[in-house]
Design a protein around this motif. Structure first.
Motif, mmCIF file in Angstrom:
data_model
loop_
_atom_site.group_PDB
_atom_site.id
_atom_site.type_symbol
_atom_site.label_atom_id
_atom_site.label_comp_id
_atom_site.label_asym_id
_atom_site.label_seq_id
_atom_site.Cartn_x
_atom_site.Cartn_y
_atom_site.Cartn_z
ATOM 1 N N UNK A 206 0.831 -1.207 0.000
ATOM 2 C CA UNK A 206 0.000 0.000 0.000
ATOM 3 C C UNK A 206 0.867 1.258 0.000
ATOM 4 N N UNK A 207 1.968 1.233 0.731
ATOM 5 C CA UNK A 207 2.885 2.383 0.733
ATOM 6 C C UNK A 207 3.465 2.592 -0.658
ATOM 7 N N UNK A 208 3.895 1.516 -1.297
ATOM 8 C CA UNK A 208 4.411 1.639 -2.650
ATOM 9 C C UNK A 208 3.376 2.194 -3.603
ATOM 10 N N UNK A 209 2.141 1.697 -3.495
ATOM 11 C CA UNK A 209 1.064 2.164 -4.363
ATOM 12 C C UNK A 209 0.753 3.636 -4.109
ATOM 13 N N UNK A 210 0.697 4.019 -2.836
ATOM 14 C CA UNK A 210 0.368 5.407 -2.498
ATOM 15 C C UNK A 210 1.375 6.379 -3.103
ATOM 16 N N UNK A 211 2.672 6.072 -2.964
ATOM 17 C CA UNK A 211 3.679 6.996 -3.467
ATOM 18 C C UNK A 211 3.822 6.920 -4.983
ATOM 19 N N UNK A 212 3.491 5.762 -5.568
ATOM 20 C CA UNK A 212 3.460 5.706 -7.031
ATOM 21 C C UNK A 212 2.341 6.602 -7.556
ATOM 22 N N UNK A 217 0.282 11.588 -10.086
ATOM 23 C CA UNK A 217 -0.559 12.783 -9.977
ATOM 24 C C UNK A 217 0.278 14.049 -10.130
ATOM 25 N N UNK A 218 1.427 14.069 -9.471
ATOM 26 C CA UNK A 218 2.311 15.232 -9.539
ATOM 27 C C UNK A 218 2.791 15.494 -10.963
ATOM 28 N N UNK A 219 2.942 14.420 -11.761
ATOM 29 C CA UNK A 219 3.466 14.555 -13.118
ATOM 30 C C UNK A 219 2.392 14.391 -14.193
ATOM 31 N N UNK A 220 1.111 14.456 -13.768
ATOM 32 C CA UNK A 220 -0.019 14.419 -14.695
ATOM 33 C C UNK A 220 0.028 13.167 -15.580
ATOM 34 N N UNK A 221 0.231 12.001 -14.931
ATOM 35 C CA UNK A 221 0.296 10.728 -15.634
ATOM 36 C C UNK A 221 -0.841 9.827 -15.168
ATOM 37 N N UNK A 222 -1.325 8.976 -16.055
ATOM 38 C CA UNK A 222 -2.304 7.970 -15.670
ATOM 39 C C UNK A 222 -1.600 6.885 -14.849
#
Length: 275
Positions: A206-212, A217-222
């Motif tokens: 979950x930590x990996x998913x959250x930061x991914x 989001x920060x880089x406007x990517x899907x």
């Protein structure tokens, strides 16, 4: 001392039990600083210090783990323990390697916590192996986790996509079957250790998913499309079913991410599997 210094102290410890102890100590120092400790800058080694044993073999050459003897059970637990030692280094490498990405302090809080919990897992497994008359290094192991770390050492998004969201997520799939196997043997001590590991590993994925997702989001990517692109680029082969869909969903990894990379129909997933 800053957090990067602490991370390097863990990565540079070449004795397995010492690395686990140092990981817990470093986490405590960071936590006890109450936010006053700086993150700092570091140049972590491509490979962390490791003990001379176990012998590292290619995955295809690893011996099969069968039977119910003390040695057979120890061999299986040793495989998990080797993963946990790698996971200690992976967590602290995440801390030390990506200090120039303008990440929030919470990113480092999370990976320090992961490093501490992986060290606890390693120690629990060490105690269980000792009960069975064995210790870390007594059986061969493979280097697949660190090969993935090397392949993604220059790309934070790729590291998050491949290590926690592919390789650690695999543990969510296979650990319930291990718990069942040890339960059938009447080995409740090993069952309890593996249940602790499984519960914590859901949080680590979950930590990996959250930061991914934060990075995307920060880089406007899907997130889904970017994850699939990075996994295709950095992970060799298809993802292997069956999947523990329930645990993966809790960890923030829905099946429309990974099923297209598995070659498996949805029916082969394990939606009803308990964890």
């Amino acid at each position: 001392m800053n957090l990067s210094d602490l991370a390097l102290s863990v990565l540079s410890d070449g004795e397995a039990a010492g690395k686990a102890a140092r990981s817990r100590e470093a986490a405590k120092l960071w936590r006890d600083s109450g936010g006053a400790m700086e993150i700092g800058r570091a140049s972590p080694p491509d490979r962390p210090a490791r003990p001379a044993r176990p012998l590292l073999l290619p995955p295809a050459e690893m011996p099969r783990r069968r039977g119910q003897s003390d040695e057979a059970r120890a061999t299986l637990l040793h495989a998990v323990q080797h993963i946990e030692l790698n996971a200690i280094d992976l967590a602290w490498d995440m801390v030390a390697r990506f200090t120039d990405h303008e990440l929030p302090r919470e990113f480092y809080d999370d990976w320090v916590r992961v490093g501490e919990e992986e060290a606890t897992h390693f120690t629990l497994l060490s105690q269980r192996l000792a009960d069975l008359g064995f210790s870390y290094g007594d059986f061969p192991a493979h280097d697949g986790l660190w090969e993935a770390a090397l392949a993604t050492r220059h790309d934070l998004a790729a590291r998050l996509a491949v290590v926690p969201m592919v390789l650690e997520a695999r543990g969510l799939d296979v650990t319930p079957a291990m718990i069942t196997r040890f339960g059938r043997m009447g080995d409740e001590k090993s069952v309890n250790v593996l249940k602790t590991i499984l519960s914590d590993e859901i949080g680590h994925v979950a930590i990996g998913s959250r930061w991914f997702h934060y990075f995307c989001t920060k880089n406007d990517l899907s997130p889904r499309e970017n994850w699939q692109r990075l996994v295709r680029k950095h992970f060799q082969g298809l993802l292997k079913p069956p999947f523990n869909d329930d645990a993966r969903e809790v960890a923030g990894l829905p099946n429309d991410y990974y099923l297209p990379l598995s070659g498996a129909p949805a029916a082969k997933s394990t939606k009803k599997r308990k964890f």
